[in-house]
Design a protein around this motif. Structure first.
Motif, PDB file in Angstrom:
ATOM      1  N   GLN A 143       0.838  -1.211   0.000  1.00 49.75           N
ATOM      2  CA  GLN A 143       0.000   0.000   0.000  1.00 49.75           C
ATOM      3  C   GLN A 143       0.871   1.259   0.000  1.00 49.75           C
ATOM      4  O   GLN A 143       0.586   2.214  -0.716  1.00 49.75           O
ATOM      5  CB  GLN A 143      -0.940   0.002   1.213  1.00 49.75           C
ATOM      6  CG  GLN A 143      -2.022  -1.047   1.142  1.00 49.75           C
ATOM      7  CD  GLN A 143      -3.024  -0.760   0.034  1.00 49.75           C
ATOM      8  OE1 GLN A 143      -3.192   0.371  -0.402  1.00 49.75           O
ATOM      9  NE2 GLN A 143      -3.675  -1.794  -0.437  1.00 49.75           N
ATOM     10  N   GLN A 144       1.921   1.243   0.804  1.00 51.08           N
ATOM     11  CA  GLN A 144       2.827   2.386   0.862  1.00 51.08           C
ATOM     12  C   GLN A 144       3.466   2.625  -0.505  1.00 51.08           C
ATOM     13  O   GLN A 144       3.520   3.753  -0.980  1.00 51.08           O
ATOM     14  CB  GLN A 144       3.906   2.140   1.905  1.00 51.08           C
ATOM     15  CG  GLN A 144       4.927   3.254   1.996  1.00 51.08           C
ATOM     16  CD  GLN A 144       6.099   2.875   2.865  1.00 51.08           C
ATOM     17  OE1 GLN A 144       6.735   1.848   2.631  1.00 51.08           O
ATOM     18  NE2 GLN A 144       6.384   3.689   3.853  1.00 51.08           N
ATOM     19  N   PHE A 145       3.941   1.543  -1.105  1.00 53.24           N
ATOM     20  CA  PHE A 145       4.577   1.652  -2.418  1.00 53.24           C
ATOM     21  C   PHE A 145       3.601   2.234  -3.430  1.00 53.24           C
ATOM     22  O   PHE A 145       3.936   3.159  -4.161  1.00 53.24           O
ATOM     23  CB  PHE A 145       5.050   0.267  -2.875  1.00 53.24           C
ATOM     24  CG  PHE A 145       5.747   0.265  -4.203  1.00 53.24           C
ATOM     25  CD1 PHE A 145       7.062   0.672  -4.304  1.00 53.24           C
ATOM     26  CD2 PHE A 145       5.097  -0.158  -5.347  1.00 53.24           C
ATOM     27  CE1 PHE A 145       7.719   0.657  -5.524  1.00 53.24           C
ATOM     28  CE2 PHE A 145       5.741  -0.173  -6.571  1.00 53.24           C
ATOM     29  CZ  PHE A 145       7.059   0.243  -6.662  1.00 53.24           C
ATOM     30  N   TYR A 146       2.377   1.737  -3.460  1.00 52.99           N
ATOM     31  CA  TYR A 146       1.386   2.225  -4.424  1.00 52.99           C
ATOM     32  C   TYR A 146       1.067   3.697  -4.192  1.00 52.99           C
ATOM     33  O   TYR A 146       0.998   4.474  -5.141  1.00 52.99           O
ATOM     34  CB  TYR A 146       0.111   1.401  -4.366  1.00 52.99           C
ATOM     35  CG  TYR A 146       0.303  -0.027  -4.805  1.00 52.99           C
ATOM     36  CD1 TYR A 146       1.094  -0.358  -5.895  1.00 52.99           C
ATOM     37  CD2 TYR A 146      -0.296  -1.069  -4.111  1.00 52.99           C
ATOM     38  CE1 TYR A 146       1.283  -1.664  -6.282  1.00 52.99           C
ATOM     39  CE2 TYR A 146      -0.120  -2.381  -4.491  1.00 52.99           C
ATOM     40  CZ  TYR A 146       0.669  -2.673  -5.580  1.00 52.99           C
ATOM     41  OH  TYR A 146       0.851  -3.972  -5.965  1.00 52.99           O
ATOM     42  N   TRP A 147       0.879   4.104  -2.941  1.00 50.22           N
ATOM     43  CA  TRP A 147       0.523   5.492  -2.672  1.00 50.22           C
ATOM     44  C   TRP A 147       1.673   6.451  -2.985  1.00 50.22           C
ATOM     45  O   TRP A 147       1.428   7.572  -3.459  1.00 50.22           O
ATOM     46  CB  TRP A 147       0.025   5.667  -1.239  1.00 50.22           C
ATOM     47  CG  TRP A 147      -1.395   5.200  -1.124  1.00 50.22           C
ATOM     48  CD1 TRP A 147      -1.835   4.106  -0.459  1.00 50.22           C
ATOM     49  CD2 TRP A 147      -2.543   5.790  -1.739  1.00 50.22           C
ATOM     50  NE1 TRP A 147      -3.191   3.966  -0.629  1.00 50.22           N
ATOM     51  CE2 TRP A 147      -3.655   4.986  -1.403  1.00 50.22           C
ATOM     52  CE3 TRP A 147      -2.748   6.898  -2.543  1.00 50.22           C
ATOM     53  CZ2 TRP A 147      -4.946   5.278  -1.832  1.00 50.22           C
ATOM     54  CZ3 TRP A 147      -4.034   7.188  -2.976  1.00 50.22           C
ATOM     55  CH2 TRP A 147      -5.112   6.387  -2.623  1.00 50.22           C
ATOM     56  N   LEU A 148       2.901   6.026  -2.740  1.00 48.74           N
ATOM     57  CA  LEU A 148       4.039   6.867  -3.126  1.00 48.74           C
ATOM     58  C   LEU A 148       4.030   7.121  -4.631  1.00 48.74           C
ATOM     59  O   LEU A 148       4.224   8.249  -5.092  1.00 48.74           O
ATOM     60  CB  LEU A 148       5.354   6.199  -2.722  1.00 48.74           C
ATOM     61  CG  LEU A 148       5.728   6.207  -1.255  1.00 48.74           C
ATOM     62  CD1 LEU A 148       6.889   5.255  -0.990  1.00 48.74           C
ATOM     63  CD2 LEU A 148       6.089   7.620  -0.803  1.00 48.74           C
ATOM     64  N   TRP A 149       3.780   6.067  -5.398  1.00 52.29           N
ATOM     65  CA  TRP A 149       3.815   6.198  -6.851  1.00 52.29           C
ATOM     66  C   TRP A 149       2.534   6.793  -7.422  1.00 52.29           C
ATOM     67  O   TRP A 149       2.560   7.417  -8.482  1.00 52.29           O
ATOM     68  CB  TRP A 149       4.197   4.862  -7.497  1.00 52.29           C
ATOM     69  CG  TRP A 149       5.662   4.659  -7.302  1.00 52.29           C
ATOM     70  CD1 TRP A 149       6.285   3.900  -6.368  1.00 52.29           C
ATOM     71  CD2 TRP A 149       6.701   5.329  -8.031  1.00 52.29           C
ATOM     72  NE1 TRP A 149       7.641   4.045  -6.473  1.00 52.29           N
ATOM     73  CE2 TRP A 149       7.931   4.907  -7.478  1.00 52.29           C
ATOM     74  CE3 TRP A 149       6.718   6.228  -9.085  1.00 52.29           C
ATOM     75  CZ2 TRP A 149       9.144   5.373  -7.963  1.00 52.29           C
ATOM     76  CZ3 TRP A 149       7.938   6.684  -9.557  1.00 52.29           C
ATOM     77  CH2 TRP A 149       9.132   6.256  -8.997  1.00 52.29           C
ATOM     78  N   ILE A 150       1.421   6.661  -6.731  1.00 51.84           N
ATOM     79  CA  ILE A 150       0.197   7.355  -7.161  1.00 51.84           C
ATOM     80  C   ILE A 150       0.401   8.863  -7.028  1.00 51.84           C
ATOM     81  O   ILE A 150       0.012   9.632  -7.917  1.00 51.84           O
ATOM     82  CB  ILE A 150      -1.026   6.866  -6.357  1.00 51.84           C
ATOM     83  CG1 ILE A 150      -1.426   5.466  -6.824  1.00 51.84           C
ATOM     84  CG2 ILE A 150      -2.200   7.842  -6.486  1.00 51.84           C
ATOM     85  CD1 ILE A 150      -2.450   4.775  -5.950  1.00 51.84           C
TER      86      ILE A 150
END
Length: 121
Positions: A19-26
Motif C-alpha cells: 500500500q505504501q509503495f502504491y501510494w508513493l507512486w500514485i
C-alpha cells in the motif's frame, strides 16, 4: 550467516508494504505525470506567448510535439521507478523513497508554476 544471504531472504519493501509503495507512486503519477503534463499542454495551447523554459522538454516538443513531452515524462518516470524497485530489493531506504518523493515534489512545483503562468498570461 552472510549479509548477502540475509538480504536475499528479506522481502523487498514494496512486497512487505505494498500500500505504501502504491501510494508513493500514485502521488508521483498524479503530480509529475498528470498534473505537469496537463498544465504544460494547457499553457502551450492557451498561452502561446509563454515558451517552455526547460531546454530538454523544449527540444522534445520541437522534435516530436506533445508526444515527445509524454515520451520524455514516461522515460523519466520509468527510470525513477526502476531505481526505487532496485533500492527496495537492495534494502536501501534512500533509493526506495527518494524517486517517488522527488517526482512528487518536482511535479507539484512544475504544475503550480504552469498554472501560475497560465493565469498571468
Amino acid at each position: 550467516m552472510s549479509r548477502s544471504r540475509d538480504q536475499r531472504r528479506r522481502r523487498p519493501a514494496y512486497r512487505r508494504r505494498p500500500q505504501q509503495f502504491y501510494w508513493l507512486w500514485i502521488a508521483a503519477t498524479a503530480t509529475y505525470g498528470v498534473g505537469d503534463i496537463v498544465s504544460t499542454i494547457a499553457f502551450l495551447e492557451y498561452a502561446p506567448t509563454v515558451q517552455e523554459a526547460n531546454p530538454v522538454v523544449a527540444l522534445a516538443l520541437d522534435a516530436f510535439g506533445l508526444g515527445g513531452l509524454v515520451i520524455l515524462k514516461i522515460a523519466v518516470y520509468l527510470i525513477m521507478l526502476w531505481i526505487s524497485v532496485h533500492g527496495a530489493r537492495e534494502g536501501d531506504a534512500f533509493l526506495y523513497y527518494f524517486p517517488p518523493v522527488l517526482l512528487t515534489v518536482v511535479g507539484t512545483y512544475l504544475t503550480a508554476s504552469n498554472v501560475r503562468l497560465l493565469l498571468i498570461a
